[in-house]
Design a protein around this motif. Structure first.
Motif, PDB file in Angstrom:
ATOM      1  N   VAL A  96      59.911  -8.544  12.825  1.00 52.99           N
ATOM      2  CA  VAL A  96      60.282  -8.381  14.224  1.00 52.99           C
ATOM      3  C   VAL A  96      61.798  -8.224  14.355  1.00 52.99           C
ATOM      4  O   VAL A  96      62.284  -7.419  15.155  1.00 52.99           O
ATOM      5  N   THR A  97      62.547  -8.989  13.538  1.00 47.20           N
ATOM      6  CA  THR A  97      64.007  -8.869  13.604  1.00 47.20           C
ATOM      7  C   THR A  97      64.457  -7.472  13.186  1.00 47.20           C
ATOM      8  O   THR A  97      65.315  -6.868  13.847  1.00 47.20           O
ATOM      9  N   PHE A  98      63.873  -6.961  12.116  1.00 45.89           N
ATOM     10  CA  PHE A  98      64.280  -5.620  11.682  1.00 45.89           C
ATOM     11  C   PHE A  98      63.836  -4.564  12.681  1.00 45.89           C
ATOM     12  O   PHE A  98      64.509  -3.545  12.850  1.00 45.89           O
ATOM     13  N   SER A  99      62.704  -4.813  13.343  1.00 48.51           N
ATOM     14  CA  SER A  99      62.284  -3.896  14.394  1.00 48.51           C
ATOM     15  C   SER A  99      63.353  -3.825  15.474  1.00 48.51           C
ATOM     16  O   SER A  99      63.666  -2.754  16.007  1.00 48.51           O
ATOM     17  N   ARG A 100      63.970  -4.981  15.767  1.00 46.82           N
ATOM     18  CA  ARG A 100      65.014  -5.007  16.784  1.00 46.82           C
ATOM     19  C   ARG A 100      66.292  -4.348  16.272  1.00 46.82           C
ATOM     20  O   ARG A 100      66.977  -3.643  17.010  1.00 46.82           O
ATOM     21  N   ILE A 101      66.594  -4.584  14.985  1.00 38.01           N
ATOM     22  CA  ILE A 101      67.814  -3.979  14.434  1.00 38.01           C
ATOM     23  C   ILE A 101      67.706  -2.464  14.450  1.00 38.01           C
ATOM     24  O   ILE A 101      68.646  -1.752  14.814  1.00 38.01           O
TER      25      ILE A 101
ATOM     26  N   GLY B  49      65.764  -0.640  16.322  1.00 43.94           N
ATOM     27  CA  GLY B  49      65.529  -0.072  17.639  1.00 43.94           C
ATOM     28  C   GLY B  49      64.211   0.658  17.783  1.00 43.94           C
ATOM     29  O   GLY B  49      64.073   1.514  18.641  1.00 43.94           O
ATOM     30  N   ASN B  50      63.203   0.366  16.928  1.00 45.67           N
ATOM     31  CA  ASN B  50      61.869   0.923  17.179  1.00 45.67           C
ATOM     32  C   ASN B  50      60.836  -0.174  17.014  1.00 45.67           C
ATOM     33  O   ASN B  50      61.127  -1.260  16.511  1.00 45.67           O
ATOM     34  N   LEU B  51      59.594   0.126  17.405  1.00 44.83           N
ATOM     35  CA  LEU B  51      58.581  -0.919  17.494  1.00 44.83           C
ATOM     36  C   LEU B  51      57.658  -0.969  16.275  1.00 44.83           C
ATOM     37  O   LEU B  51      56.700  -1.721  16.258  1.00 44.83           O
ATOM     38  N   GLU B  52      57.947  -0.158  15.246  1.00 48.15           N
ATOM     39  CA  GLU B  52      57.018  -0.093  14.119  1.00 48.15           C
ATOM     40  C   GLU B  52      56.922  -1.427  13.384  1.00 48.15           C
ATOM     41  O   GLU B  52      55.852  -1.792  12.887  1.00 48.15           O
TER      42      GLU B  52
ATOM     43  N   GLN C 150      57.028  -4.314  14.733  1.00 53.63           N
ATOM     44  CA  GLN C 150      56.129  -5.185  15.496  1.00 53.63           C
ATOM     45  C   GLN C 150      54.673  -4.810  15.251  1.00 53.63           C
ATOM     46  O   GLN C 150      53.803  -5.689  15.188  1.00 53.63           O
ATOM     47  N   VAL C 151      54.402  -3.501  15.104  1.00 52.16           N
ATOM     48  CA  VAL C 151      53.021  -3.079  14.818  1.00 52.16           C
ATOM     49  C   VAL C 151      52.592  -3.614  13.464  1.00 52.16           C
ATOM     50  O   VAL C 151      51.483  -4.148  13.302  1.00 52.16           O
TER      51      VAL C 151
ATOM     52  N   SER D 174      53.748  -6.212  11.975  1.00 53.94           N
ATOM     53  CA  SER D 174      53.587  -7.653  12.134  1.00 53.94           C
ATOM     54  C   SER D 174      52.213  -7.984  12.719  1.00 53.94           C
ATOM     55  O   SER D 174      51.555  -8.948  12.301  1.00 53.94           O
TER      56      SER D 174
END
Lengths: 101, 224
Positions: free
Chosen positions: A48-53, A55-58, A60-61, A63
């Motif tokens: 989730v942190t790297f998804s935020r870094i 800037g895309n939602l992949e 989170q998917v 995860s």
């Protein structure tokens, strides 16, 4: 001032290491299994942190898929532990030594 | 600001509950601490703008999975069994030492590049003004979450990741079947591996009249 993303990654690393040490030092199968869940969760936190870094939602998917796999793993793993308990009347990992020479 | 305060409250709580899972002797206490840890991680997800995952974390992990754990602990009645004795001399010290080494490696290797102040993530409220300057800068999810986090995740799951999503459904069915087969009470060890062969097949197939009558009689005697 917001929190640098690395702090979340460091927290996830610490949680993962706690899980690893738990699996290594505990002997109760159920607690070892809980430590595996701890490790899975810390990896989810990293995703989730790297998804935020990035800037895309992949992340989170991914995860989300990890959570599905964890749910399946828990069902089968706990069924195995229940069966082992029926066989050995114990959940100690050291009692499962049928393959010992 | 909110993020900083929340992080410094939640992070020690998360570490403390995780340590308790490993340290507490009673498995029930360990399981309850694990529930607490899952809640703290759910809060961190919410802080990091992953609202969907925060809700799923509470429902699936803290709800379903931990109930399963507690159920098995209570079912087996193992809450008074002590472990912690060392079977191999020095095992615990070696485990802690290797853990410290792994922690150092992970902190330097994974978290290291993002520890600087330039890696702070912009929240949706405070939009990032200038484009990312350094390669370690955090982009933030303001753009990806423009239509809402659930919408964004759902769009990805049902377009790019629809095939893995279908495969997970098969995986869940297989897991449920596996748990049923494993959880079946076995009179003999061989029952575990050879379930189908022990099934009694009537001479004229299942539709055989005498078999049906026998089945009916056995049902009347023992209606389970």
């Amino acid at each position: 001032m917001a929190v640098p993303a690395g702090y979340y990654l460091a927290l996830a690393a610490a949680l993962f290491v706690i899980g690893v040490v738990g699996v290594l030092i505990r002997r109760n199968l159920i607690v070892m299994f809980m430590c595996v869940e701890l490790m899975l969760n810390s990896v989810n936190l990293t995703l989730v942190t790297f998804s935020r870094i990035n800037g895309n939602l992949e992340g989170q998917v991914l995860s989300f898929f990890v959570m599905v796999v964890a749910a399946a793993e828990v069902t089968v793993g706990l069924a195995l532990i229940v069966n082992l308990f029926r066989l050995k009347a114990s959940t100690d990992a050291d009692d499962v030594d049928a393959l010992r020479a | 600001m909110t993020e900083t305060v929340l992080f410094w409250i939640i992070a020690p709580l998360s570490l403390g509950t995780a340590l308790s899972v490993v340290v507490l002797r009673n498995p029930v206490h360990a399981a309850l601490m694990l529930v607490g840890n899952f809640f703290t991680i759910a809060v961190l997800y919410a802080v990091m703008e992953a609202q969907f995952l925060a809700v799923v974390q509470v429902i699936v992990y803290a709800g379903a999975i931990m109930v399963l754990f507690l159920f098995v602990i209570m079912l087996l009645g193992v809450e008074r069994q002590l472990d912690f004795g060392e079977r191999i001399r020095g095992q615990r010290a070696a485990a802690v030492f290797l853990g410290v080494v792994l922690l150092a490696a992970l902190t330097v290797g994974v978290a290291g590049p993002y520890l600087g102040a330039d890696s702070a993530c912009p929240t949706t409220a405070e939009q990032q003004t200038e484009p990312a300057a350094s390669p370690q800068a955090c982009r933030g999810l303001a753009e990806a979450n423009a239509d809402g986090n659930v919408f964004g995740v759902g769009r990805l799951v049902f377009t790019d990741y629809v095939w893995p999503f279908e495969v997970t459904s098969v995986l869940l069915v297989i897991a449920a079947l596996g748990a049923m087969v494993l959880g079946r009470r076995a009179e003999q060890d061989s029952d575990l591996v050879d379930v189908l062969r022990r099934e009694r097949v009537p001479a004229g197939g299942v539709g055989d009249a005498s078999y049906q009558a026998e089945l009916q009689q056995s049902l009347e005697e023992d209606p389970r």
